[in-house]
Design an enzyme around this catalytic site. Structure first.
Site, PDB file in Angstrom:
ATOM      1  N   SER A 141       0.874  -1.173   0.000  1.00 21.27           N
ATOM      2  CA  SER A 141       0.000   0.000   0.000  1.00 21.27           C
ATOM      3  C   SER A 141       0.910   1.222   0.000  1.00 21.27           C
ATOM      4  O   SER A 141       2.092   1.112   0.349  1.00 21.27           O
ATOM      5  CB  SER A 141      -0.845  -0.011   1.281  1.00 21.27           C
ATOM      6  OG  SER A 141      -1.477   1.219   1.501  1.00 21.27           O
ATOM      7  N   TYR A 154      -1.909  -1.493  10.489  1.00 21.62           N
ATOM      8  CA  TYR A 154      -1.909  -1.583   9.026  1.00 21.62           C
ATOM      9  C   TYR A 154      -0.602  -1.030   8.450  1.00 21.62           C
ATOM     10  O   TYR A 154       0.045  -1.646   7.595  1.00 21.62           O
ATOM     11  CB  TYR A 154      -3.115  -0.803   8.489  1.00 21.62           C
ATOM     12  CG  TYR A 154      -3.384  -0.946   7.012  1.00 21.62           C
ATOM     13  CD1 TYR A 154      -4.126  -2.020   6.523  1.00 21.62           C
ATOM     14  CD2 TYR A 154      -2.912  -0.001   6.096  1.00 21.62           C
ATOM     15  CE1 TYR A 154      -4.390  -2.152   5.160  1.00 21.62           C
ATOM     16  CE2 TYR A 154      -3.172  -0.120   4.749  1.00 21.62           C
ATOM     17  CZ  TYR A 154      -3.915  -1.201   4.278  1.00 21.62           C
ATOM     18  OH  TYR A 154      -4.171  -1.310   2.930  1.00 21.62           O
TER      19      TYR A 154
HETATM   20  P1  NAD Z   1     -11.539  -6.271   0.223  1.00 21.64           P
HETATM   21  O1  NAD Z   1     -12.085  -6.179   1.619  1.00 21.64           O
HETATM   22  O2  NAD Z   1     -12.425  -5.918  -0.933  1.00 21.64           O
HETATM   23  O3  NAD Z   1     -10.977  -7.742  -0.051  1.00 21.64           O
HETATM   24  C1  NAD Z   1     -10.223  -8.415   0.909  1.00 21.64           C
HETATM   25  C2  NAD Z   1     -10.173  -9.873   0.533  1.00 21.64           C
HETATM   26  O4  NAD Z   1      -9.424 -10.554   1.540  1.00 21.64           O
HETATM   27  C3  NAD Z   1     -11.554 -10.549   0.489  1.00 21.64           C
HETATM   28  O5  NAD Z   1     -11.566 -11.518  -0.541  1.00 21.64           O
HETATM   29  C4  NAD Z   1     -11.639 -11.215   1.860  1.00 21.64           C
HETATM   30  O6  NAD Z   1     -12.529 -12.343   1.873  1.00 21.64           O
HETATM   31  C5  NAD Z   1     -10.192 -11.639   2.029  1.00 21.64           C
HETATM   32  N1  NAD Z   1      -9.817 -11.921   3.402  1.00 21.64           N
HETATM   33  C6  NAD Z   1      -9.969 -11.134   4.496  1.00 21.64           C
HETATM   34  N2  NAD Z   1      -9.522 -11.782   5.580  1.00 21.64           N
HETATM   35  C7  NAD Z   1      -9.067 -13.004   5.157  1.00 21.64           C
HETATM   36  C8  NAD Z   1      -8.496 -14.118   5.820  1.00 21.64           C
HETATM   37  N3  NAD Z   1      -8.300 -14.137   7.145  1.00 21.64           N
HETATM   38  N4  NAD Z   1      -8.180 -15.186   5.057  1.00 21.64           N
HETATM   39  C9  NAD Z   1      -8.399 -15.207   3.729  1.00 21.64           C
HETATM   40  N5  NAD Z   1      -8.937 -14.173   3.062  1.00 21.64           N
HETATM   41  C10 NAD Z   1      -9.268 -13.082   3.785  1.00 21.64           C
HETATM   42  O7  NAD Z   1     -10.209  -5.390   0.248  1.00 21.64           O
HETATM   43  P2  NAD Z   1      -9.328  -4.723  -0.916  1.00 21.64           P
HETATM   44  O8  NAD Z   1      -9.499  -3.258  -0.792  1.00 21.64           O
HETATM   45  O9  NAD Z   1      -9.548  -5.388  -2.210  1.00 21.64           O
HETATM   46  O10 NAD Z   1      -7.878  -5.042  -0.350  1.00 21.64           O
HETATM   47  C11 NAD Z   1      -7.030  -6.025  -0.896  1.00 21.64           C
HETATM   48  C12 NAD Z   1      -5.603  -5.709  -0.502  1.00 21.64           C
HETATM   49  O11 NAD Z   1      -5.223  -4.455  -1.063  1.00 21.64           O
HETATM   50  C13 NAD Z   1      -5.391  -5.603   1.008  1.00 21.64           C
HETATM   51  O12 NAD Z   1      -4.156  -6.170   1.367  1.00 21.64           O
HETATM   52  C14 NAD Z   1      -5.361  -4.105   1.230  1.00 21.64           C
HETATM   53  O13 NAD Z   1      -4.623  -3.749   2.365  1.00 21.64           O
HETATM   54  C15 NAD Z   1      -4.686  -3.648  -0.047  1.00 21.64           C
HETATM   55  N6  NAD Z   1      -4.916  -2.244  -0.358  1.00 21.64           N
HETATM   56  C16 NAD Z   1      -6.164  -1.778  -0.599  1.00 21.64           C
HETATM   57  C17 NAD Z   1      -6.324  -0.437  -0.906  1.00 21.64           C
HETATM   58  C18 NAD Z   1      -7.673   0.160  -1.188  1.00 21.64           C
HETATM   59  O14 NAD Z   1      -7.765   1.376  -1.327  1.00 21.64           O
HETATM   60  N7  NAD Z   1      -8.717  -0.621  -1.334  1.00 21.64           N
HETATM   61  C19 NAD Z   1      -5.223   0.419  -0.959  1.00 21.64           C
HETATM   62  C20 NAD Z   1      -3.955  -0.102  -0.706  1.00 21.64           C
HETATM   63  C21 NAD Z   1      -3.806  -1.448  -0.420  1.00 21.64           C
END
Ligand code: NAD
Length: 259
Positions: A141, A154
């Site tokens: 991130s 985080y």
């Molecule tokens: P999201 O909540 O849409 O998806 C998260 C996914 O992780 C889901 O499929 C959920 O079922 C799964 N998950 C959660 N806990 C779990 C566990 N214990 N075991 C297995 N699967 C699990 O989130 P997102 O926004 O798509 O985030 C995905 C990644 O991208 C994360 O690592 C997040 O930190 C990173 N990220 C997101 C953003 C953003 O703006 N959305 C920005 C930077 C980084």
């Protein structure tokens, strides 16, 4: 381009992980989907991937459990024959000032956002090294490179994930395996929608106002990056053109980090 390769994408039932799984499948890779959600919905997602002409299987491993993760890599190897690409994407968020941060949330965020990547890598790397080709992509991130208030766990986990990325890149530097991190800014997924909803409720804003404020605070482009764009970045990192991109932390952040 990725025909015959097998990709494991953690947390791919939603958001960025799903975008990456779809893009890798479009490029020809067989996919192991992982994450939580209703079984019918997950079956439908696998069905959509199969329409791309690839194989798709699902494994419900909980990324907070090392034994589940080892079993998931063994399952992928058994069902799909090999593991060539891993995308460590599963992640959760919790916001609170550090002195009020619930200990169980700290432990869960470190386990899922950081330790899970270590367990996936140690389980999958030996076969990648043996075949002389592999791609390890860690979804960090902008919070792997800079901080924001109220995100102690985080930010610590995402910084740690970039450190892990660099070590693995060094240890694989003379091999055909690469390891890199992608650092998204704001992407409109369920994880971020929850932060928008919390802000709207707390500050009595409409969803539209909260979304604009969230972007306005940090992301100069005033636009979200999309799971599809991140998927294309992952496909690029799997290409031959990217074979000397190693140990990098690559932002896709609408100029967040340029400030
Ligand atoms: P999201 O909540 O849409 O998806 C998260 C996914 O992780 C889901 O499929 C959920 O079922 C799964 N998950 C959660 N806990 C779990 C566990 N214990 N075991 C297995 N699967 C699990 O989130 P997102 O926004 O798509 O985030 C995905 C990644 O991208 C994360 O690592 C997040 O930190 C990173 N990220 C997101 C953003 C953003 O703006 N959305 C920005 C930077 C980084």
């Amino acid at each position: 381009m990725l025909k015959g390769k097998v990709a494991v994408v953690t947390g791919s039932t939603s958001g960025i992980g799903l975008g990456i799984a779809r893009a890798l499948a479009s490029a020809g890779a067989d996919i192991l989907l992982n994450g939580f959600g209703p079984r019918e919905q997950i079956d439908a997602l696998c069905g959509d991937l199969v329409k791309e002409g690839v194989r798709a299987v699902y494994n419900p491993a909980d990324m907070s459990r090392a034994d589940d993760i080892e079993a998931m890599i063994a399952f992928a190897t058994r069902e799909l024959g090999r593991v060539d690409i891993v995308v460590n994407n599963a992640g959760i968020q919790h916001t609170a000032p550090v002195e009020e941060f619930p200990v169980d949330r700290w432990d869960a965020i470190i386990a899922i956002n950081l330790s899970a990547a270590f367990h996936v890598i140690r389980a999958a790397l030996p076969q990648m090294k043996a075949r002389g080709w592999g791609r390890i992509i860690n979804i960090s991130s902008v919070h792997g490179l800079v901080a924001s208030s109220n995100k102690a766990a985080y930010v610590a986990a995402k910084h740690g994930l970039i450190g892990l990325t660099k070590v693995v890149a060094l240890e694989t530097a003379t091999s055909g395996v690469t390891c890199n991190a992608i650092c998204p800014g704001w992407v409109l997924t369920p994880l971020v929608q929850k932060q928008i909803d919390d802000m709207a409720a707390r500050d009595k804003l409409t969803a539209e106002q909260a979304r604009a404020r969230l972007l306005g605070e940090k992301q100069p482009s005033q636009a979200f990056a999309t799971p599809e764009q991140l998927g294309q970045m992952a496909v690029f990192l799997c290409s031959d053109a990217a074979s000397q991109i190693r140990g990098a932390a690559l932002p896709m952040d609408g100029a967040w980090l340029a400030q």
